[in-house]
Design a protein around this motif. Structure first.
Motif, PDB file in Angstrom:
ATOM      1  N   LEU A  68     -11.532  -1.135  -1.161  1.00 55.32           N
ATOM      2  CA  LEU A  68     -10.813  -2.345  -0.771  1.00 55.32           C
ATOM      3  C   LEU A  68      -9.938  -2.097   0.454  1.00 55.32           C
ATOM      4  N   GLU A  69      -9.307  -0.923   0.494  1.00 53.07           N
ATOM      5  CA  GLU A  69      -8.422  -0.609   1.620  1.00 53.07           C
ATOM      6  C   GLU A  69      -9.205  -0.566   2.934  1.00 53.07           C
ATOM      7  N   LYS A  70     -10.452  -0.108   2.893  1.00 51.67           N
ATOM      8  CA  LYS A  70     -11.278  -0.066   4.111  1.00 51.67           C
ATOM      9  C   LYS A  70     -11.488  -1.460   4.694  1.00 51.67           C
ATOM     10  N   LEU A  71     -11.446  -2.468   3.830  1.00 51.55           N
ATOM     11  CA  LEU A  71     -11.741  -3.827   4.267  1.00 51.55           C
ATOM     12  C   LEU A  71     -10.523  -4.563   4.824  1.00 51.55           C
ATOM     13  N   VAL A  72      -9.336  -4.032   4.595  1.00 51.11           N
ATOM     14  CA  VAL A  72      -8.103  -4.751   4.949  1.00 51.11           C
ATOM     15  C   VAL A  72      -8.027  -5.096   6.441  1.00 51.11           C
ATOM     16  N   PRO A  73      -8.318  -4.176   7.378  1.00 50.93           N
ATOM     17  CA  PRO A  73      -8.254  -4.568   8.797  1.00 50.93           C
ATOM     18  C   PRO A  73      -9.153  -5.763   9.115  1.00 50.93           C
ATOM     19  N   GLY A  74     -10.324  -5.811   8.475  1.00 53.21           N
ATOM     20  CA  GLY A  74     -11.210  -6.952   8.670  1.00 53.21           C
ATOM     21  C   GLY A  74     -10.637  -8.232   8.098  1.00 53.21           C
ATOM     22  N   PHE A  75      -9.976  -8.119   6.935  1.00 58.31           N
ATOM     23  CA  PHE A  75      -9.330  -9.297   6.350  1.00 58.31           C
ATOM     24  C   PHE A  75      -8.301  -9.871   7.320  1.00 58.31           C
ATOM     25  N   MET A  76      -7.500  -9.003   7.900  1.00 58.69           N
ATOM     26  CA  MET A  76      -6.420  -9.448   8.782  1.00 58.69           C
ATOM     27  C   MET A  76      -6.950 -10.124  10.049  1.00 58.69           C
ATOM     28  N   GLN A  77      -8.163  -9.762  10.440  1.00 58.17           N
ATOM     29  CA  GLN A  77      -8.768 -10.373  11.624  1.00 58.17           C
ATOM     30  C   GLN A  77      -9.793 -11.454  11.263  1.00 58.17           C
ATOM     31  N   ARG A  78      -9.909 -11.733   9.960  1.00 63.32           N
ATOM     32  CA  ARG A  78     -10.867 -12.716   9.446  1.00 63.32           C
ATOM     33  C   ARG A  78     -12.293 -12.391   9.873  1.00 63.32           C
ATOM     34  N   GLY A  94     -12.484  -4.984 -11.324  1.00 54.02           N
ATOM     35  CA  GLY A  94     -12.502  -3.596 -11.743  1.00 54.02           C
ATOM     36  C   GLY A  94     -11.132  -2.937 -11.671  1.00 54.02           C
ATOM     37  N   LEU A  95     -10.379  -3.241 -10.614  1.00 57.99           N
ATOM     38  CA  LEU A  95      -9.034  -2.674 -10.484  1.00 57.99           C
ATOM     39  C   LEU A  95      -8.105  -3.183 -11.573  1.00 57.99           C
ATOM     40  N   SER A  96      -8.176  -4.473 -11.857  1.00 56.76           N
ATOM     41  CA  SER A  96      -7.296  -5.032 -12.894  1.00 56.76           C
ATOM     42  C   SER A  96      -7.639  -4.450 -14.258  1.00 56.76           C
ATOM     43  N   ALA A  97      -8.945  -4.242 -14.522  1.00 57.10           N
ATOM     44  CA  ALA A  97      -9.354  -3.657 -15.792  1.00 57.10           C
ATOM     45  C   ALA A  97      -8.852  -2.227 -15.932  1.00 57.10           C
ATOM     46  N   SER A  98      -8.755  -1.521 -14.800  1.00 56.31           N
ATOM     47  CA  SER A  98      -8.311  -0.123 -14.845  1.00 56.31           C
ATOM     48  C   SER A  98      -6.795   0.018 -14.757  1.00 56.31           C
ATOM     49  N   GLY A  99      -6.074  -1.108 -14.703  1.00 55.34           N
ATOM     50  CA  GLY A  99      -4.615  -1.067 -14.718  1.00 55.34           C
ATOM     51  C   GLY A  99      -3.972  -0.828 -13.367  1.00 55.34           C
ATOM     52  N   TYR A 100      -4.666  -1.158 -12.301  1.00 52.95           N
ATOM     53  CA  TYR A 100      -4.129  -0.948 -10.954  1.00 52.95           C
ATOM     54  C   TYR A 100      -3.042  -1.982 -10.659  1.00 52.95           C
ATOM     55  N   ASP A 101      -1.900  -1.519 -10.175  1.00 55.31           N
ATOM     56  CA  ASP A 101      -0.779  -2.414  -9.889  1.00 55.31           C
ATOM     57  C   ASP A 101      -0.961  -3.126  -8.547  1.00 55.31           C
ATOM     58  N   PRO A 102      -0.448  -4.341  -8.418  1.00 56.07           N
ATOM     59  CA  PRO A 102      -0.527  -5.063  -7.140  1.00 56.07           C
ATOM     60  C   PRO A 102       0.154  -4.280  -6.022  1.00 56.07           C
ATOM     61  N   ASP A 103      -0.422  -4.339  -4.836  1.00 55.63           N
ATOM     62  CA  ASP A 103       0.173  -3.693  -3.673  1.00 55.63           C
ATOM     63  C   ASP A 103      -0.289  -4.437  -2.420  1.00 55.63           C
ATOM     64  N   THR A 104      -0.014  -3.859  -1.245  1.00 61.86           N
ATOM     65  CA  THR A 104      -0.393  -4.549  -0.010  1.00 61.86           C
ATOM     66  C   THR A 104      -1.910  -4.684   0.135  1.00 61.86           C
ATOM     67  N   ILE A 105      -2.653  -3.784  -0.487  1.00 68.14           N
ATOM     68  CA  ILE A 105      -4.114  -3.860  -0.431  1.00 68.14           C
ATOM     69  C   ILE A 105      -4.613  -5.081  -1.201  1.00 68.14           C
ATOM     70  N   THR A 106      -4.116  -5.251  -2.419  1.00 67.05           N
ATOM     71  CA  THR A 106      -4.538  -6.406  -3.211  1.00 67.05           C
ATOM     72  C   THR A 106      -3.988  -7.704  -2.633  1.00 67.05           C
ATOM     73  N   ASP A 107      -2.808  -7.637  -2.014  1.00 66.19           N
ATOM     74  CA  ASP A 107      -2.272  -8.825  -1.339  1.00 66.19           C
ATOM     75  C   ASP A 107      -3.237  -9.311  -0.260  1.00 66.19           C
ATOM     76  N   ALA A 108      -3.725  -8.369   0.552  1.00 65.96           N
ATOM     77  CA  ALA A 108      -4.636  -8.729   1.635  1.00 65.96           C
ATOM     78  C   ALA A 108      -5.937  -9.299   1.088  1.00 65.96           C
ATOM     79  N   ALA A 109      -6.431  -8.722  -0.009  1.00 64.14           N
ATOM     80  CA  ALA A 109      -7.678  -9.199  -0.609  1.00 64.14           C
ATOM     81  C   ALA A 109      -7.517 -10.616  -1.149  1.00 64.14           C
ATOM     82  N   VAL A 110      -6.396 -10.889  -1.795  1.00 61.53           N
ATOM     83  CA  VAL A 110      -6.148 -12.241  -2.320  1.00 61.53           C
ATOM     84  C   VAL A 110      -6.020 -13.240  -1.178  1.00 61.53           C
ATOM     85  N   TYR A 111      -5.362 -12.842  -0.109  1.00 60.00           N
ATOM     86  CA  TYR A 111      -5.228 -13.727   1.052  1.00 60.00           C
ATOM     87  C   TYR A 111      -6.595 -14.102   1.602  1.00 60.00           C
TER      88      TYR A 111
END
Length: 258
Positions: A68-78, A94-111
């Motif tokens: 997911l982190e690899k995709l963030v620069p692309g998200f920011m540039q649409r 998958g992240l939510s099932a594994s108990g991953y906490d929200p962070d800037t990576i998930t923020d960008a994905a939701v955006y």
């Protein structure tokens, strides 16, 4: 019997946990059908008392977050990514099932997910990989789940409106294939639909169960493990169908026999 079920679950868990790393080493890919679904399945098993390899679970979570982190620069540039909605939604699941906490990576994905919703309330994907990635029903369901789990506080009012539009679309649109019927049921649950809507969706899924106890992807195909497992998951998690219900037990029996 219970002993046969436990043995089958333990054998499946071992295979799932072993193949994640093998798949990544061979392909270099963090896949919706691999790490994400393994994370969902192993977390359910762990919660029910089955032994799960903690180091494999930690590695799986890191791989999902890395992808997911690899995709963030692309998200920011649409910039459009391959798999679009399905890819983001399955990773967040998958992240939510594994108990991953929200962070800037998930923020960008939701955006990014938020911006991909169509005016009619649904999400679609450019991927055509039946059965897991092709349908607006599964794309909409996993998107709703991602917004629910990882929506930043500042976007909550907007995301709630988007989830409401998705719920309206799911309630008013007819599914055709099995994957769509099952994911429509899940999406209705995650989007907060009424009990009547969820009950009707349950009955629609039960109605296409085959005589052998399993479910099939298309009416002209035989029952298979993926369609059957997805049906049982959706019926139990979204429809609150008890595990001792007749249709549920028939599905389990099919999986144990085949």
């Amino acid at each position: 019997n219970a002993g046969d079920q436990i043995a089958a679950i333990e054998a499946s868990l071992q295979l799932l946990q072993e193949c994640d790393l093998k798949f990544f080493n061979a392909s270099g890919c963090v896949a919706c059908h691999q790490q994400s679904t393994s994370a969902i399945t192993t977390s359910i098993a762990r919660d029910r008392g089955f032994a799960v390899d903690s180091s494999a679970a930690e590695q799986r979570q890191k791989l999902l977050a890395f992808e997911l982190e690899k995709l963030v620069p692309g998200f920011m540039q649409r910039h459009k990514i391959g798999g679009t909605t399905h890819r983001i939604g399955y990773i967040l699941w998958g992240l939510s099932a594994s108990g991953y906490d929200p962070d800037t990576i998930t923020d960008a994905a939701v955006y990014e997910l938020s911006g991909l919703q169509l005016r009619n309330g649904s999400w679609v994907s450019d991927a055509h990989r039946p059965p897991t990635e092709y349908s607006p029903f599964s794309a909409t369901a996993v998107s709703v789940l991602g917004l629910m789990h990882y929506g930043p506080a500042g976007l909550k009012p907007q995301l709630q409106r988007q989830i409401k539009r998705a719920r309206t679309w799911l309630e008013s649109t007819t599914p055709h294939e099995h994957q769509e019927t099952a994911f429509r049921l899940l999406g209705l649950k995650w989007a907060g639909s009424s009990k009547d809507s969820i009950d009707q969706a349950c009955q629609q899924l039960i109605a296409v169960q085959n005589e052998d106890g399993g479910w099939s992807q298309l009416p002209n195909l035989p029952s298979d493990a993926y369609a059957t497992g997805l049906s049982l998951y959706a019926l139990h998690v979204a429809g609150n169908i008890p595990v001792d219900a007749g249709s549920y037990e028939q599905g389990v029996d099919f999986l144990l026999r085949t």
